[in-house]
Design a protein around this motif. Structure first.
Motif, short mmCIF file in Angstrom:
data_model
loop_
_atom_site.label_atom_id
_atom_site.label_comp_id
_atom_site.label_asym_id
_atom_site.label_seq_id
_atom_site.Cartn_x
_atom_site.Cartn_y
_atom_site.Cartn_z
N SER A 1 0.84 -1.21 0.00
CA SER A 1 0.00 0.00 0.00
C SER A 1 0.87 1.26 0.00
O SER A 1 0.56 2.24 -0.67
N GLU A 2 1.98 1.21 0.71
CA GLU A 2 2.87 2.38 0.73
C GLU A 2 3.55 2.57 -0.62
O GLU A 2 3.78 3.69 -1.06
N LEU B 1 2.19 1.67 -3.51
CA LEU B 1 1.19 2.04 -4.51
C LEU B 1 0.48 3.36 -4.19
O LEU B 1 -0.31 3.85 -4.98
N GLY B 2 0.75 3.90 -3.00
CA GLY B 2 0.06 5.13 -2.63
C GLY B 2 -1.42 4.91 -2.40
O GLY B 2 -2.23 5.80 -2.68
N LEU B 3 -1.78 3.74 -1.91
CA LEU B 3 -3.19 3.46 -1.58
C LEU B 3 -3.35 3.48 -0.07
O LEU B 3 -2.45 3.07 0.67
N LYS B 4 -4.50 3.93 0.40
CA LYS B 4 -4.74 3.94 1.84
C LYS B 4 -4.98 2.51 2.29
O LYS B 4 -5.74 1.77 1.68
N ASP C 1 -9.65 2.85 -5.97
CA ASP C 1 -10.36 3.41 -4.82
C ASP C 1 -11.87 3.25 -4.98
O ASP C 1 -12.59 3.08 -3.99
#
Lengths: 429, 328
Positions: free
Chosen positions: A188-189, A191-194, A316
């Motif tokens: 996630s870090e 890919l920049g996903l929460k 998202d």
């Protein structure tokens, strides 16, 4: 022939007569009207899924009772438990009876409904728990909307304890997981996903176990995805709490890496977006071990069909879920072939394990067993390999992260209620 | 998935011809490809310094800027770059387009392609959105910033600026300070800086750091720390990131005051860096928050230069992609 309930594992014939198993034994007289040749195959009790989304009523573009129970049949599942996140959701007697009527008309396998814990699954007021129990619900759940208020959860558990019904809880603390679309961690870090931290599930399991102990209720932890969550459940079981749990084939087979994909460039694969999210390899191994040890009572599919447009969008925005009924056996047998899962443990978690978790054999005697009087049987070839092509699914949901992958094990024939309900073409009669 | 070690291995691999249809991030670029972009940008910078700053290289090429999020500099910079190369430019925003009527991203980019767009420069709030767009259109997609994931042209213009002042980045210490967790600029910068052999330090309050990105490799390294005063020691360049004021409301930092005390790039802190260290900021700045005005406009600052270089770097990228598409 394998029956985890009795420990049976032998090459035998099974004779069905008048809608039920009449005899099991070597070289039974062969004067039956239909003969299914099962040499080289596994014959087992029909699979039981504690966590299926049929989508009807309200979301027929994703799936219907007819299409999704056909998907169950083709996947070897003769019993499914329908989750209540429909529209309207079964939160009162009349809505439930309308659902039961639709099921009796359209379903091609056994369907047991779950009812809501709270009205509209909104987590504010209790649903009509007594009526839902009387109407045939095998458990209650607010499904993807965990009961956030611990006071309300306590009350629900107290009422359910008196009715001896389990509460199936999606263990999640939304204050920790809010906005998260995958597991929180390295991927996630990158890919920049929460992310949703594992702690969101673990903290909720701790709360639910505490309340289950306080009320004496039967708690079923749905789709456990974390290693630490399993440790808490193991400890609770060891102390004698009435707690059961399930794991999904997706969480057993895949990790958070599936979101990134195989290539050097990220795939942001929306078909790998599920809730709870796919976790780490360490978590995955713990889930596999829990099946082998019997700590996981059931393998439940969390079959969640979606329409194409629900997944053909930004990560998202994509709906979480995998259409899993038709690939569950296949990925589990890949794991048996790899030596990760044992076949008896896998079969136990697909048959007698889930039956006991929801006490389904109190409703249908012999369910989950191969014995005289039993009516549901699955025959599958564990060695046959096939390639996943979602366009051939019976399910309306073609949302699978396994597209194009080769998996093992084909269902050859399925008997539901004593009737040969499915037979794959080209298998001997 | 590429980790830091693999990242560097792929960066060391050869060839120097641009073959990519899209530019979505810097993570899969080889060192040779990065060098090619920088060399092309150098040539574009020369074009920009001529009396007539326009050429006709991309005549007949249609570039659409599709911005789902607000932007001043990135969009203007792309527009100027495309026009300087003679391309036709169409600007679209989410408001006032069919996006407001619920059109999906896939349909939007397909429509743009059908209209004749050769390249789509897009910005989107959802991480990964340009990847989805690129898979569903024959037009080239250039990522102008996606969520908190990537901002490749910003990273390349930062690199271009650093290189002009520092020469080789081999072993150079570059500190990126601020809200790194939510920063697409920081991520894309990390990949280019690692590829060029820099020692990167990501620094900020513990709640705003991507801790798992720490790693070491053959050419570069990435440290993650919340101690700015130590991190800046001996740095060759410091890049301050914008702090979104909603981070305080979101409970991620106790107060703006405390943030300023711990993480503002000010003259005192800059004195701990190597003499002559550069100050960068991707903009827009919150002067007085993440950066002191005196530093933002001081001698060490190359912030305005970054903006100017942005046009040359974007010209280079549009040119290389057009070449790969067979447009000359």
């Amino acid at each position: 022939m394998v029956d985890p309930a009795s420990g049976l594992d032998a090459a035998l014939d099974v004779l069905l007569r008048d809608g039920a198993i009449a005899a099991l034994g070597p070289d039974l007289p062969c004067d039956a009207a239909i003969v299914v040749e099962a040499r080289g195959c596994v014959v087992a009790p029909g699979f039981v899924d504690l966590h299926t989304h049929l989508r009807e009523p309200g979301f027929e573009q994703k799936g219907t009772i007819a299409t999704e129970t056909l998907a169950a049949l083709r996947g070897g599942f003769t019993t499914v438990c329908a989750m209540p996140n429909t529209e309207p959701p079964p939160d009162s007697g009349p809505v439930l009876s309308a659902l039961v009527e639709r099921i009796s008309r359209d379903a091609v396998v056994r369907v047991f409904p779950l009812g809501c814990v709270t009205r509209g699954r909104a987590g504010r007021e209790l649903a009509e728990i007594g009526e839902l129990a009387a109407g045939g619900c095998v458990a209650l759940s607010d499904d993807g909307s965990p009961v956030g208020d611990p006071g309300l959860m306590r009350n629900a558990l107290q009422l359910l304890a008196a009715l001896d019904l389990p509460l199936s809880e999606h263990a999640d603390d939304p204050a920790l997981s809010a906005g998260g679309v995958m597991n929180e961690g390295q991927v996630s870090e990158r890919l920049g996903l929460k992310g949703q931290p594992a702690a969101a599930e673990v903290a909720a399991i701790a709360r639910d176990l505490t309340l289950a102990e306080m009320t004496g209720a039967r708690l079923h932890v749905a789709h456990v995805s974390t290693a630490r969550g399993l440790e808490l459940i193991a400890e609770a079981k060891a102390r004698g709490l009435r707690v059961t749990c399930e794991v999904t084939p997706s969480h057993l087979f895949l990790t958070e890496d599936a979101v990134f994909g195989e290539g050097p460039q990220p795939a942001y694969d929306t078909n790998a977006k599920i809730n709870p999210p796919l976790r780490t390899e360490n978590d995955r191994r713990a889930l596999v071990a829990a099946v082998n040890a019997g700590l996981a009572d059931a393998i439940a599919t969390d079959h969640a069909p979606h329409a194409a447009e629900d997944k053909r969008c930004e990560f998202d925005a994509a709906a979480p879920g995998i259409s899993g009924l038709e690939t569950a056996l296949g990925t589990l047998l890949v794991q048996v072939d790899r030596g990760e899962l044992t076949l008896p443990a896998m079969l136990r978690a697909l048959t007698i394990g889930p039956v006991r978790a929801f006490a389904l054999d109190q409703r249908v005697p012999h369910l989950g067993r191969l014995e005289p009087g039993a009516t549901d049987v699955v025959v599958f070839d564990p060695a046959e390999r096939w390639r996943v092509e979602a366009r051939h699914f019976a399910s309306r949901g073609q949302n699978t992260p396994l597209e194009g992958q080769e998996i093992f094990g084909r269902v050859r024939a399925v008997v539901v209620g004593g009737r040969l309900a499915f037979q794959r073409e080209g298998t001997g009669v | 998935m590429l980790d830091v070690a693999e990242q560097t291995a792929s960066a060391l691999a050869e060839p120097a011809v641009w073959r990519h249809k899209d530019l979505l991030d810097t993570d899969t670029l080889t060192r040779a490809e990065i060098e090619l972009i920088l060399a092309t940008a150098e040539a574009m910078r020369e074009v920009r310094s001529r009396p007539v700053t326009k050429v006709a290289t991309l005549r007949g090429v249609t570039v659409v800027t599709l911005f789902y999020e607000q932007s001043t500099r990135t969009r203007a910079s792309f527009e100027v770059a495309a026009k300087a190369l003679g391309a036709d430019v169409v600007n679209l925003t989410a408001t006032g387009s069919s996006v407001e009527k619920g059109e999906s991203l896939i349909d939007t980019v397909r429509t743009l392609e059908a209209i004749g767009a050769d390249m789509v420069v897009m910005r989107h709030a959802a991480s990964g959105a340009p990847y989805l767009a690129a898979r569903h259109t024959g037009a080239s997609v250039v990522n102008g910033g996606d969520g908190r994931h990537a901002h490749p042209t910003q990273a390349l213009l930062d690199l271009f600026t650093l290189r002009r002042h520092l020469g080789s980045l081999e072993g150079r210490k570059i500190v990126i300070v601020g809200d790194v967790l939510h920063s697409r600029v920081a991520r894309s910068n990390l990949w280019t800086l690692l590829a060029m052999g820099a020692a990167v330090t990501l620094c900020g309050p513990a709640t705003l750091l991507p801790w798992t990105l720490a790693g070491r490799s053959e050419t570069g390294s990435c440290d993650v720390t919340s101690d700015f005063d130590s991190a800046i020691e001996g740095a060759d360049a410091v890049m301050a990131l914008r702090l979104q004021t909603e981070r305080q409301a979101g409970g991620l930092v106790p107060s703006l005051r405390e943030y300023v005390a711990g993480y503002q790039l000010n003259a005192q802190r800059l004195a701990r860096a190597r003499a002559g260290a550069l100050v960068l900021h991707p903009g827009p700045m919150n002067e007085g928050v993440e950066i002191a005005p005196a530093v933002a406009h001081g001698l060490a600052s190359v912030i305005e230069e970054q903006v100017a270089n942005g046009v040359a770097v974007r010209m280079a990228i549009l040119y290389l992609i057009a070449t790969a598409r067979g447009v000359r």
